[in-house]
Design an enzyme around this catalytic site. Structure first.
Site, short mmCIF file in Angstrom:
data_model
loop_
_atom_site.label_atom_id
_atom_site.label_comp_id
_atom_site.label_asym_id
_atom_site.label_seq_id
_atom_site.Cartn_x
_atom_site.Cartn_y
_atom_site.Cartn_z
N SER A 284 0.82 -1.21 0.00
CA SER A 284 0.00 0.00 0.00
C SER A 284 0.87 1.26 0.00
CB SER A 284 -0.92 0.00 1.22
OG SER A 284 -0.17 -0.10 2.41
N CYS A 285 2.15 1.11 0.26
CA CYS A 285 3.07 2.24 0.21
C CYS A 285 3.19 2.78 -1.21
CB CYS A 285 4.47 1.82 0.67
SG CYS A 285 4.59 1.37 2.40
N ILE A 286 3.71 3.99 -1.34
CA ILE A 286 3.92 4.57 -2.66
C ILE A 286 5.39 4.97 -2.83
CG2 ILE A 286 3.31 6.47 -4.23
CD1 ILE A 286 0.71 5.50 -3.80
N GLY B 141 0.54 1.72 -3.84
CA GLY B 141 -0.84 1.99 -3.45
C GLY B 141 -1.78 0.83 -3.66
N ASN C 5 2.97 -4.50 4.77
CA ASN C 5 2.43 -3.14 4.79
C ASN C 5 1.17 -3.02 5.63
OD1 ASN C 5 3.06 -1.42 1.60
ND2 ASN C 5 4.35 -1.79 3.37
#
Lengths: 161, 204
Positions: free
Chosen positions: A28-30, A93, B154
């Site tokens: 989910s990180c960018i 994302g 995450n």
């Protein structure tokens, strides 16, 4: 020999040609990259969350889109880039796990992407390419010689954006 | 170190013991399901920077299968059962009574089998947890991903990241004598749950 510079989670690095900046395993990180094609300098930021004002505490501005992006812009400009010429690309994302009643935290990937674009636009930075969403991880790297942004996945191959 | 993780050595021991009891039960369950002897190590309790958590399972780009469950109740948190891809495939073969090497990809049936293992492990873990602490915790349905460790983690790290920069991880490794099984079982309590857990074990 061109250097390969690793960018960890909630961190950013800036550099110049012929280096490559790389960040592994984004869910989910960018990964937000900035690049000045004339000066051939750029940066890569790996954010986890959209908004530092909604976090209870953090000593690390690179964890958030709203604080990390301006910081990287400053550092890239300090390396010789012209702000008006900077091109931004972003990837990541994803929503890694599917739940029927997905809570806000599950959808953080979408919010991350939206906020990154918002902050970039607010700073007058052009967004030239994007590969966000889906339900799979990505490893991203930017080649500071060409500005090409490589997105690698497990099952969906690899592409340049 | 951040305040909410400011535990005394005795409290850390208590956390380890919580992990131990739960994992012992889970190992027995796993051994019955797979019909082979499963060893486990003494659980490790680590309080580490969030960005270092993927290194516990081979680094952010290691290819892993993860079964994820959210835990609800008085001490909410997350449970992750992580296996290197090839070990997960061996486990599917064991579950379906096929020779090792048969499974080459995860179809619906394979995914369902692995989720069920996650369910069984979590159920026996939380059950003994309840007997020890009297805190009842209810797991969500399991969800599965096969991907890079960093990406998969995450989901847990983002939740912790909103609170601070550190994670407390109670980790147990499971191993079969023939090396076919190799799994990491993680309980990652929400930061707000630590006070509840420490109080429940009654250690200063």
């Amino acid at each position: 020999m061109a250097a390969l510079i690793k960018v960890g989670m909630a961190d950013y690095k800036v550099g110049r040609s012929p280096s490559t900046l790389i960040s592994y395993g984004l869910g989910s990180c960018i990964g937000v990259s900035l690049y000045d094609p004339i000066k051939k300098v750029g940066g890569l930021l790996h954010i986890m969350l959209p908004d530092s004002t909604q976090a209870r505490s953090s000593d690390n501005p690179a964890k958030f889109a709203d604080t990390g992006i301006p910081l990287m812009i400053n550092d890239v400009v300090a390396l010789g880039a012209t702000k008006a010429r900077l091109q931004a690309k972003l990837a990541g994302g994803a929503q890694m796990f599917a739940f029927s009643n997905a809570s806000d935290i599950m959808k953080v990937g979408t919010r991350n992407a939206e906020t990154c674009k918002q902050i970039l636009r607010r700073n007058g930075i052009k967004i030239v390419a994007e590969d966000t969403g889906g339900n799979y991880g990505r490893t991203v790297s930017i080649d500071l010689e060409t500005g090409s942004y490589k997105v690698k996945t497990i099952d969906r191959g690899e592409k340049l954006i | 170190m951040i305040d909410e993780f400011d535990l005394t050595p005795n409290q850390l021991d208590a956390m380890r013991e919580i992990g131990n009891v739960g994992a012992g039960n889970a190992a027995t369950a796993l051994s019955q399901v797979l019909n082979k002897k499963i060893d486990m190590n003494v659980p490790k309790v680590s309080i580490i920077p969030i960005e270092d958590v993927p290194d516990l399972v081979g680094g952010p780009d290691a290819l892993i299968v993860a079964v994820f469950l959210r835990v609800y109740g008085k001490a909410p948190g997350n449970i992750l059962f992580l296996m290197p891809k090839e070990n997960a495939f061996y486990m599917v073969d064991d579950l379906m009574g096929r020779p090792h090497g048969t499974t080459q990809e995860l179809g619906e049936m394979e995914v369902s089998a692995l989720k069920e293992v996650g369910n069984i492990l979590t159920g026996s873990y939380l059950n003994s947890f309840f007997h020890f602490t009297n805190i009842s915790m209810i797991p969500s349905i399991p969800s599965l991903a096969l991907d890079m460790a960093g990406a998969v983690l995450n989901i847990v790290l983002v939740q912790l990241g909103q609170m601070g920069d550190y994670a407390m991880v109670i980790e147990t490794k499971f191993l079969a004598e023939d090396d076919s099984v190799q799994g990491h079982f993680f309980l990652v309590p929400d930061p707000g749950s630590l006070t509840t857990l420490v109080k429940a074990v009654g250690v200063e």
